[in-house]
Design an enzyme around this catalytic site. Structure first.
Site, PDB file in Angstrom:
ATOM      1  N   TRP A  21       0.836  -1.204   0.000  1.00 57.91           N
ATOM      2  CA  TRP A  21       0.000   0.000   0.000  1.00 57.91           C
ATOM      3  C   TRP A  21       0.865   1.245   0.000  1.00 57.91           C
ATOM      4  O   TRP A  21       0.699   2.145  -0.830  1.00 57.91           O
ATOM      5  CB  TRP A  21      -0.907  -0.034   1.241  1.00 57.91           C
ATOM      6  CG  TRP A  21      -1.841   1.130   1.394  1.00 57.91           C
ATOM      7  CD1 TRP A  21      -2.136   2.087   0.464  1.00 57.91           C
ATOM      8  CD2 TRP A  21      -2.623   1.458   2.551  1.00 57.91           C
ATOM      9  NE1 TRP A  21      -3.060   2.986   0.960  1.00 57.91           N
ATOM     10  CE2 TRP A  21      -3.371   2.617   2.243  1.00 57.91           C
ATOM     11  CE3 TRP A  21      -2.770   0.871   3.809  1.00 57.91           C
ATOM     12  CZ2 TRP A  21      -4.237   3.207   3.165  1.00 57.91           C
ATOM     13  CZ3 TRP A  21      -3.637   1.469   4.708  1.00 57.91           C
ATOM     14  CH2 TRP A  21      -4.363   2.613   4.392  1.00 57.91           C
ATOM     15  N   ASP A  53       1.674  -8.349  -1.651  1.00 61.34           N
ATOM     16  CA  ASP A  53       0.261  -7.950  -1.745  1.00 61.34           C
ATOM     17  C   ASP A  53       0.129  -6.491  -2.159  1.00 61.34           C
ATOM     18  O   ASP A  53       0.801  -5.607  -1.612  1.00 61.34           O
ATOM     19  CB  ASP A  53      -0.421  -8.135  -0.394  1.00 61.34           C
ATOM     20  CG  ASP A  53      -1.867  -7.650  -0.411  1.00 61.34           C
ATOM     21  OD1 ASP A  53      -2.720  -8.360  -0.976  1.00 61.34           O
ATOM     22  OD2 ASP A  53      -2.122  -6.547   0.115  1.00 61.34           O
ATOM     23  N   TYR A  58      -4.214   1.252  -4.899  1.00 59.51           N
ATOM     24  CA  TYR A  58      -3.079   1.820  -4.171  1.00 59.51           C
ATOM     25  C   TYR A  58      -2.279   2.737  -5.094  1.00 59.51           C
ATOM     26  O   TYR A  58      -1.666   2.291  -6.068  1.00 59.51           O
ATOM     27  CB  TYR A  58      -2.156   0.722  -3.639  1.00 59.51           C
ATOM     28  CG  TYR A  58      -2.749  -0.187  -2.587  1.00 59.51           C
ATOM     29  CD1 TYR A  58      -3.952   0.111  -1.942  1.00 59.51           C
ATOM     30  CD2 TYR A  58      -2.107  -1.363  -2.236  1.00 59.51           C
ATOM     31  CE1 TYR A  58      -4.489  -0.738  -0.993  1.00 59.51           C
ATOM     32  CE2 TYR A  58      -2.628  -2.213  -1.270  1.00 59.51           C
ATOM     33  CZ  TYR A  58      -3.831  -1.896  -0.658  1.00 59.51           C
ATOM     34  OH  TYR A  58      -4.353  -2.749   0.280  1.00 59.51           O
ATOM     35  N   TYR A 217      -3.598  -7.266   8.364  1.00 63.69           N
ATOM     36  CA  TYR A 217      -2.763  -6.110   8.018  1.00 63.69           C
ATOM     37  C   TYR A 217      -2.738  -5.108   9.171  1.00 63.69           C
ATOM     38  O   TYR A 217      -3.531  -5.198  10.098  1.00 63.69           O
ATOM     39  CB  TYR A 217      -3.218  -5.457   6.711  1.00 63.69           C
ATOM     40  CG  TYR A 217      -4.600  -4.832   6.699  1.00 63.69           C
ATOM     41  CD1 TYR A 217      -4.798  -3.511   7.102  1.00 63.69           C
ATOM     42  CD2 TYR A 217      -5.705  -5.547   6.242  1.00 63.69           C
ATOM     43  CE1 TYR A 217      -6.057  -2.919   7.066  1.00 63.69           C
ATOM     44  CE2 TYR A 217      -6.974  -4.969   6.202  1.00 63.69           C
ATOM     45  CZ  TYR A 217      -7.137  -3.653   6.612  1.00 63.69           C
ATOM     46  OH  TYR A 217      -8.388  -3.080   6.574  1.00 63.69           O
ATOM     47  N   SER A 218      -1.804  -4.181   9.110  1.00 72.45           N
ATOM     48  CA  SER A 218      -1.562  -3.173  10.159  1.00 72.45           C
ATOM     49  C   SER A 218      -1.258  -3.806  11.517  1.00 72.45           C
ATOM     50  O   SER A 218      -1.820  -3.402  12.542  1.00 72.45           O
ATOM     51  CB  SER A 218      -2.751  -2.210  10.277  1.00 72.45           C
ATOM     52  OG  SER A 218      -2.880  -1.424   9.111  1.00 72.45           O
ATOM     53  N   PRO A 219      -0.357  -4.793  11.582  1.00 66.40           N
ATOM     54  CA  PRO A 219      -0.054  -5.419  12.872  1.00 66.40           C
ATOM     55  C   PRO A 219       0.639  -4.488  13.855  1.00 66.40           C
ATOM     56  O   PRO A 219       0.629  -4.749  15.056  1.00 66.40           O
ATOM     57  CB  PRO A 219       0.864  -6.586  12.482  1.00 66.40           C
ATOM     58  CG  PRO A 219       1.520  -6.136  11.218  1.00 66.40           C
ATOM     59  CD  PRO A 219       0.449  -5.371  10.487  1.00 66.40           C
ATOM     60  N   GLU A 221      -0.175  -1.138  13.870  1.00 57.11           N
ATOM     61  CA  GLU A 221      -1.026   0.057  13.891  1.00 57.11           C
ATOM     62  C   GLU A 221      -0.381   1.234  13.155  1.00 57.11           C
ATOM     63  O   GLU A 221      -0.208   2.325  13.697  1.00 57.11           O
ATOM     64  CB  GLU A 221      -1.365   0.444  15.329  1.00 57.11           C
ATOM     65  CG  GLU A 221      -2.448  -0.409  15.962  1.00 57.11           C
ATOM     66  CD  GLU A 221      -3.817  -0.239  15.320  1.00 57.11           C
ATOM     67  OE1 GLU A 221      -4.087   0.822  14.734  1.00 57.11           O
ATOM     68  OE2 GLU A 221      -4.603  -1.204  15.397  1.00 57.11           O
ATOM     69  N   GLY A 293       3.720  -3.832   6.056  1.00 61.59           N
ATOM     70  CA  GLY A 293       4.110  -2.843   5.059  1.00 61.59           C
ATOM     71  C   GLY A 293       5.604  -2.592   5.112  1.00 61.59           C
ATOM     72  O   GLY A 293       6.252  -2.805   6.141  1.00 61.59           O
TER      73      GLY A 293
END
Length: 341
Positions: A21, A53, A58, A217-219, A221, A293
């Site tokens: 992203w 991914d 995006y 996703y966003s582990p 934050e 990410g």
């Protein structure tokens, strides 16, 4: 690198994936150096992180283009590639999702729209197949496009060999059930961190029962759990963190106090705070694959260390208890604001 299976697809994948992203840039993430982004993808694959991914939206196609550049020098079979459909800015079809950077972005999961998205993605990334094809966001109006119609087109794509496995993102339990009734669903992608565990209540048990992988996703934050956020930080307008619960000054301060209390754990395991939180995420279930990410080789190198941490069950539960206290404080803060308002 630890391996896990994507649902019932027969596709084996690394327990950690690279989310692209951020490399799309734009108002969400700011400018990127595409050369560094390509190096990051190459480094991920070298480290055994083989799931890459992205999504059509995006960077309004830019992320897929960068991934395509990286794939030119990687044997295609070494990469498990996923992208997403159903978010388009080409015409007035579907329902309004948001307006950004001069684009009116709409949710459209009609067979015609997702077929068009697939062909654009294949062209942008220079490949003739996608390993995992996700529906990105579900219809705002329930039933506007029946799940069975969307799934029917996805199954045709699979029969044609253009996709290998079917995924859905941002679903609730009702929609998830409809996907499984209409065909083989192999994976869902949902936000999950130690501070935000909504999928744990309903989606994760359903996934366990129906052999569906949960890709989280966003582990960390969006960087908060790395422990480097200043307590006077204010997201700029349009930034991905703007308006998010955990990015208020009060919550940043509370989270930073929690993270400071884990200093003994980072010393015990010779790791970063981000490593701890990524490992915690993966330990929540054997059905989970963690998406991290990364915009630089250094970032993915750090993330890739996470799954090797020999975290004990006692430390896993201790982190959960600490996070539960912070979550309770944040919820209390919300209630107090409502009362004042």
């Amino acid at each position: 690198m630890e391996q896990r299976m994507i649902g019932a697809s027969g596709i084996q994948v690394s327990g950690l994936g690279l989310g692209c992203w951020a490399i799309g840039g734009g108002l969400w993430w700011g400018d990127n150096d595409d050369r560094v982004s390509v190096e990051t993808i190459h480094r991920a694959v070298e480290l055994g992180v083989n799931w890459i991914d992205t999504a059509r939206v995006y960077g309004f196609g830019h992320s897929e283009e960068v991934v395509g550049k990286a794939l030119k020098t990687i044997p295609r079979h070494q990469v498990i590639l996923s992208t997403k459909c159903g978010i388009q800015w080409y015409d007035g079809g579907g329902e309004l999702h948001f307006v950004r950077e001069g684009h009116e972005v709409r949710r459209d999961l009609s067979p015609r729209a997702i077929r068009r998205d697939l062909e654009k993605s294949l062209m942008a990334m220079g490949t003739d197949y996608i390993d995992v094809y996700y529906t990105h966001w579900q219809c705002k109006t329930y039933g506007l496009v029946p799940v069975a119609e969307t799934m029917g087109e996805l199954l045709k794509m699979k029969e044609e060999g253009k996709i290998r496995a079917i995924g859905a993102s941002n679903v609730d339990l009702q929609i998830l059930k409809e996907y499984t009734q209409a065909g083989q669903l192999d994976v869902i992608q949902e936000k999950l961190s130690i501070l935000d565990r909504k999928p744990e209540a309903e989606l994760l048990p359903f996934c366990r029962e129906h052999r569906i992988m949960l890709q989280t996703y966003s582990p960390i934050e969006q960087g908060l759990l790395a422990g480097k956020a200043s307590e006077d930080y204010v997201p700029s307008p349009g930034n991905v963190r703007e308006g998010k619960t955990w990015w208020t000054r009060e919550n940043i301060a509370a989270v930073n106090r929690m993270l400071a209390g884990w200093k003994d754990l980072t010393e015990k395991y010779s790791c970063s705070l981000a490593n701890l939180c990524i490992k915690w995420n993966s330990m929540l279930s054997s059905e989970i694959q963690v998406l991290c990410g990364g915009r630089t080789p250094a970032q993915i190198e750090d993330s890739a260390r996470s799954l090797d941490i020999p975290m004990t069950e006692a430390d896993f539960l201790r982190m959960k208890r600490d996070a539960d206290q912070i979550i309770a404080l944040a919820e209390a803060g919300k209630e107090n604001e409502k009362k004042r308002g």
